[in-house]
Design a protein around this motif. Structure first.
Motif, PDB file in Angstrom:
ATOM      1  N   ALA A 210       0.833  -1.207   0.000  1.00 50.16           N
ATOM      2  CA  ALA A 210       0.000   0.000   0.000  1.00 50.16           C
ATOM      3  C   ALA A 210       0.870   1.260   0.000  1.00 50.16           C
ATOM      4  CB  ALA A 210      -0.924  -0.006   1.213  1.00 50.16           C
ATOM      5  N   SER A 211       1.943   1.232   0.781  1.00 47.19           N
ATOM      6  CA  SER A 211       2.842   2.386   0.844  1.00 47.19           C
ATOM      7  C   SER A 211       3.540   2.614  -0.487  1.00 47.19           C
ATOM      8  CB  SER A 211       3.893   2.183   1.946  1.00 47.19           C
ATOM      9  OG  SER A 211       3.294   2.170   3.217  1.00 47.19           O
ATOM     10  N   LEU A 212       3.893   1.529  -1.164  1.00 44.98           N
ATOM     11  CA  LEU A 212       4.566   1.634  -2.456  1.00 44.98           C
ATOM     12  C   LEU A 212       3.658   2.298  -3.488  1.00 44.98           C
ATOM     13  CD1 LEU A 212       7.200   0.843  -3.977  1.00 44.98           C
ATOM     14  CD2 LEU A 212       6.029  -1.260  -4.667  1.00 44.98           C
ATOM     15  N   GLY A 213       2.399   1.845  -3.539  1.00 44.99           N
ATOM     16  CA  GLY A 213       1.449   2.453  -4.470  1.00 44.99           C
ATOM     17  C   GLY A 213       1.180   3.906  -4.145  1.00 44.99           C
ATOM     18  N   LYS A 214       1.001   4.197  -2.850  1.00 47.89           N
ATOM     19  CA  LYS A 214       0.729   5.571  -2.425  1.00 47.89           C
ATOM     20  C   LYS A 214       1.918   6.476  -2.704  1.00 47.89           C
ATOM     21  CE  LYS A 214      -1.860   8.664  -0.363  1.00 47.89           C
ATOM     22  NZ  LYS A 214      -3.131   9.133  -0.961  1.00 47.89           N
ATOM     23  N   TYR A 215       3.123   5.957  -2.485  1.00 51.44           N
ATOM     24  CA  TYR A 215       4.330   6.760  -2.700  1.00 51.44           C
ATOM     25  C   TYR A 215       4.403   7.232  -4.145  1.00 51.44           C
ATOM     26  CZ  TYR A 215       9.251   8.083  -3.017  1.00 51.44           C
ATOM     27  OH  TYR A 215      10.414   8.775  -3.235  1.00 51.44           O
ATOM     28  N   TYR A 216       4.219   6.310  -5.094  1.00 50.28           N
ATOM     29  CA  TYR A 216       4.339   6.701  -6.502  1.00 50.28           C
ATOM     30  C   TYR A 216       3.114   7.461  -7.009  1.00 50.28           C
ATOM     31  CZ  TYR A 216       8.846   4.644  -7.132  1.00 50.28           C
ATOM     32  OH  TYR A 216      10.190   4.393  -7.036  1.00 50.28           O
ATOM     33  N   GLN A 217       1.974   7.276  -6.347  1.00 44.98           N
ATOM     34  CA  GLN A 217       0.805   8.110  -6.672  1.00 44.98           C
ATOM     35  C   GLN A 217       1.127   9.567  -6.322  1.00 44.98           C
ATOM     36  OE1 GLN A 217      -2.856   7.102  -4.608  1.00 44.98           O
ATOM     37  NE2 GLN A 217      -3.609   9.194  -4.871  1.00 44.98           N
ATOM     38  N   LEU A 218       1.679   9.766  -5.125  1.00 45.17           N
ATOM     39  CA  LEU A 218       2.042  11.117  -4.678  1.00 45.17           C
ATOM     40  C   LEU A 218       3.189  11.683  -5.502  1.00 45.17           C
ATOM     41  CD1 LEU A 218       1.859  10.551  -0.811  1.00 45.17           C
ATOM     42  CD2 LEU A 218       0.333  11.992  -2.182  1.00 45.17           C
ATOM     43  N   ALA A 219       4.146  10.821  -5.859  1.00 44.37           N
ATOM     44  CA  ALA A 219       5.276  11.275  -6.671  1.00 44.37           C
ATOM     45  C   ALA A 219       4.791  11.784  -8.026  1.00 44.37           C
ATOM     46  CB  ALA A 219       6.278  10.143  -6.862  1.00 44.37           C
ATOM     47  N   GLY A 220       3.810  11.071  -8.602  1.00 47.42           N
ATOM     48  CA  GLY A 220       3.241  11.507  -9.875  1.00 47.42           C
ATOM     49  C   GLY A 220       2.493  12.818  -9.730  1.00 47.42           C
ATOM     50  N   GLU A 221       1.760  12.970  -8.623  1.00 51.68           N
ATOM     51  CA  GLU A 221       1.030  14.218  -8.374  1.00 51.68           C
ATOM     52  C   GLU A 221       2.000  15.382  -8.188  1.00 51.68           C
ATOM     53  OE1 GLU A 221      -1.483  13.525  -5.051  1.00 51.68           O
ATOM     54  OE2 GLU A 221      -2.779  12.083  -6.088  1.00 51.68           O
ATOM     55  N   ALA A 222       3.100  15.128  -7.483  1.00 52.64           N
ATOM     56  CA  ALA A 222       4.103  16.177  -7.258  1.00 52.64           C
ATOM     57  C   ALA A 222       4.736  16.601  -8.579  1.00 52.64           C
ATOM     58  CB  ALA A 222       5.179  15.670  -6.297  1.00 52.64           C
ATOM     59  N   GLU A 223       5.025  15.628  -9.434  1.00 56.46           N
ATOM     60  CA  GLU A 223       5.633  15.932 -10.733  1.00 56.46           C
ATOM     61  C   GLU A 223       4.671  16.734 -11.606  1.00 56.46           C
ATOM     62  OE1 GLU A 223       6.878  13.382 -14.674  1.00 56.46           O
ATOM     63  OE2 GLU A 223       7.619  12.657 -12.745  1.00 56.46           O
ATOM     64  N   ALA A 224       3.385  16.333 -11.597  1.00 62.44           N
ATOM     65  CA  ALA A 224       2.389  17.036 -12.406  1.00 62.44           C
ATOM     66  C   ALA A 224       2.197  18.473 -11.914  1.00 62.44           C
ATOM     67  CB  ALA A 224       1.059  16.289 -12.366  1.00 62.44           C
ATOM     68  N   LEU A 225       2.149  18.646 -10.592  1.00 60.72           N
ATOM     69  CA  LEU A 225       1.973  19.986 -10.034  1.00 60.72           C
ATOM     70  C   LEU A 225       3.189  20.862 -10.335  1.00 60.72           C
ATOM     71  CD1 LEU A 225       0.406  22.031  -8.393  1.00 60.72           C
ATOM     72  CD2 LEU A 225       1.338  20.998  -6.298  1.00 60.72           C
ATOM     73  N   LYS A 226       4.368  20.271 -10.239  1.00 57.25           N
ATOM     74  CA  LYS A 226       5.588  21.016 -10.532  1.00 57.25           C
ATOM     75  C   LYS A 226       5.599  21.494 -11.978  1.00 57.25           C
ATOM     76  CE  LYS A 226      10.625  20.641 -10.222  1.00 57.25           C
ATOM     77  NZ  LYS A 226      11.772  19.762  -9.819  1.00 57.25           N
ATOM     78  N   SER A 227       5.194  20.603 -12.889  1.00 61.12           N
ATOM     79  CA  SER A 227       5.136  20.972 -14.308  1.00 61.12           C
ATOM     80  C   SER A 227       4.128  22.084 -14.539  1.00 61.12           C
ATOM     81  CB  SER A 227       4.765  19.744 -15.154  1.00 61.12           C
ATOM     82  OG  SER A 227       5.756  18.753 -15.068  1.00 61.12           O
ATOM     83  N   LYS A 228       2.998  21.998 -13.830  1.00 64.32           N
ATOM     84  CA  LYS A 228       1.959  23.023 -13.974  1.00 64.32           C
ATOM     85  C   LYS A 228       2.464  24.383 -13.485  1.00 64.32           C
ATOM     86  CE  LYS A 228      -2.772  24.126 -12.537  1.00 64.32           C
ATOM     87  NZ  LYS A 228      -3.950  23.675 -11.742  1.00 64.32           N
ATOM     88  N   LEU A 229       3.139  24.359 -12.336  1.00 65.03           N
ATOM     89  CA  LEU A 229       3.670  25.605 -11.780  1.00 65.03           C
ATOM     90  C   LEU A 229       4.745  26.209 -12.682  1.00 65.03           C
ATOM     91  CD1 LEU A 229       3.952  24.548  -8.033  1.00 65.03           C
ATOM     92  CD2 LEU A 229       2.341  26.205  -8.998  1.00 65.03           C
ATOM     93  N   GLN A 230       5.610  25.354 -13.191  1.00 64.12           N
ATOM     94  CA  GLN A 230       6.667  25.838 -14.070  1.00 64.12           C
ATOM     95  C   GLN A 230       6.112  26.284 -15.413  1.00 64.12           C
ATOM     96  OE1 GLN A 230       9.310  22.439 -14.011  1.00 64.12           O
ATOM     97  NE2 GLN A 230      10.561  23.343 -12.402  1.00 64.12           N
ATOM     98  N   GLY A 231       4.962  25.697 -15.783  1.00 66.54           N
ATOM     99  CA  GLY A 231       4.355  26.069 -17.052  1.00 66.54           C
ATOM    100  C   GLY A 231       3.644  27.408 -16.992  1.00 66.54           C
ATOM    101  N   ALA A 232       3.378  27.860 -15.751  1.00 78.20           N
ATOM    102  CA  ALA A 232       2.699  29.149 -15.606  1.00 78.20           C
ATOM    103  C   ALA A 232       3.712  30.279 -15.733  1.00 78.20           C
ATOM    104  CB  ALA A 232       2.005  29.202 -14.246  1.00 78.20           C
ATOM    105  N   SER A 233       4.377  30.322 -16.854  1.00 76.22           N
ATOM    106  CA  SER A 233       5.397  31.346 -17.084  1.00 76.22           C
ATOM    107  C   SER A 233       5.032  32.157 -18.318  1.00 76.22           C
ATOM    108  CB  SER A 233       6.770  30.687 -17.286  1.00 76.22           C
ATOM    109  OG  SER A 233       6.803  29.979 -18.514  1.00 76.22           O
TER     110      SER A 233
END
Length: 279
Positions: free
Chosen positions: A162-185
């Motif tokens: 469960a922790s493994l799945g949750k970890y990479y779910q959050l990692a994907g969300e963090a990557e997507a949010l980072k891309s969105k923030l960086q894209g707001a340029s």
């Protein structure tokens, strides 16, 4: 008879040696040097059989033709793709049929059983099935989007899985949010790059759908256009990256964004039970 005697001897010798050295050091000091050396040798050779083995690697017994045989239990560990039997998605991942036809996207954190790897015109793909998903048939995903393991998911304790799945779910969300923030340029190349990418994806979908019905000339034109758009996307992406590098001080900092920081903190909590499974 001989094997039983030897096993008994080794066990007794190791046990008595351990008692001498750990519970009666003064007695050990009075023993003759050759006796102390022999005890040390037996204890070292016996304990080394089990030293370093994790819980999932220790021998287990099974019966074959009426005889008890010692087997080494399978282990889950990070491995290269060529040695992998399953994996977890690192990020939101495009899914396609075996003929290349797009199916949709799968979220990060999903588990995928690997059957084989396939080289395609769009790069290396992994063919297999999702675990506990609506899509039960064999499909393909990009090889770069999966983090690989040996063994099988059911070898992991429930909390680790469960922790493994949750970890990479959050990692994907963090990557997507980072891309969105960086894209707001205010990069003058961002919108063009995004539009070119949408055109490319649409044309790739058309190419996959018409692969078996279109004539050779049409397919050749589509293939040429796909190649042209790929080059255009790469050029625009590079111009966008160069522009961001020159105007870094003007860009949003994801590390200071409250939502991004919150996800990173959750990631840290999920990482503790699976630290041996992370890269």
């Amino acid at each position: 008879m001989g094997m039983k005697f030897l096993a008994t001897y080794v066990a007794l010798a190791a046990g008595s040696g351990a008692l001498v050295w750990y519970f009666a050091p003064t007695i050990g000091e009075k023993l003759p040097p050759e006796v102390r050396a022999r005890i040390c040798s037996v204890v070292d050779s016996t304990t080394s059989l089990f030293k370093g083995l994790s819980k999932s690697e220790k021998p287990v017994s099974t019966s074959q033709n009426g005889k008890v045989v010692q087997l080494k239990r399978a282990r889950v560990r990070p491995v290269d793709l060529k040695d992998a039997t399953w994996g977890v998605l690192k990020r939101v991942t495009p899914v396609e049929e075996l003929d290349g036809k797009p199916v949709g996207n799968a979220p990060s954190g999903r588990f995928f059983m690997i059957k084989e790897t396939v080289s395609t015109t769009n790069g290396l793909k992994v063919a297999g099935t999702f675990i506990s998903q609506k899509i039960t048939r064999t499909v393909r995903i990009p090889a770069d989007n999966i983090y690989c393991f040996s063994g099988t998911p059911d070898l992991l304790p429930t909390n680790q899985l469960a922790s493994l799945g949750k970890y990479y779910q959050l990692a994907g969300e963090a990557e997507a949010l980072k891309s969105k923030l960086q894209g707001a340029s205010s990069s003058p190349y961002l919108q063009d790059a995004a539009a070119a990418l949408r055109q490319l994806r649409s044309l790739e979908k058309t190419a996959a759908e018409r692969k078996s019905t279109a004539d050779a000339d049409t397919l050749r034109k589509i293939t040429y256009e796909v190649s042209r758009l790929r080059v255009k996307v790469q050029e625009l992406n590079q111009k966008h990256k160069d522009w961001k590098a020159k105007h870094a001080s003007q860009q949003p900092d994801p590390e200071k964004d409250p939502a991004h920081v919150k996800i990173l903190r959750q990631l840290e909590k999920c990482a503790e039970p699976i630290k041996d499974l992370l890269p």
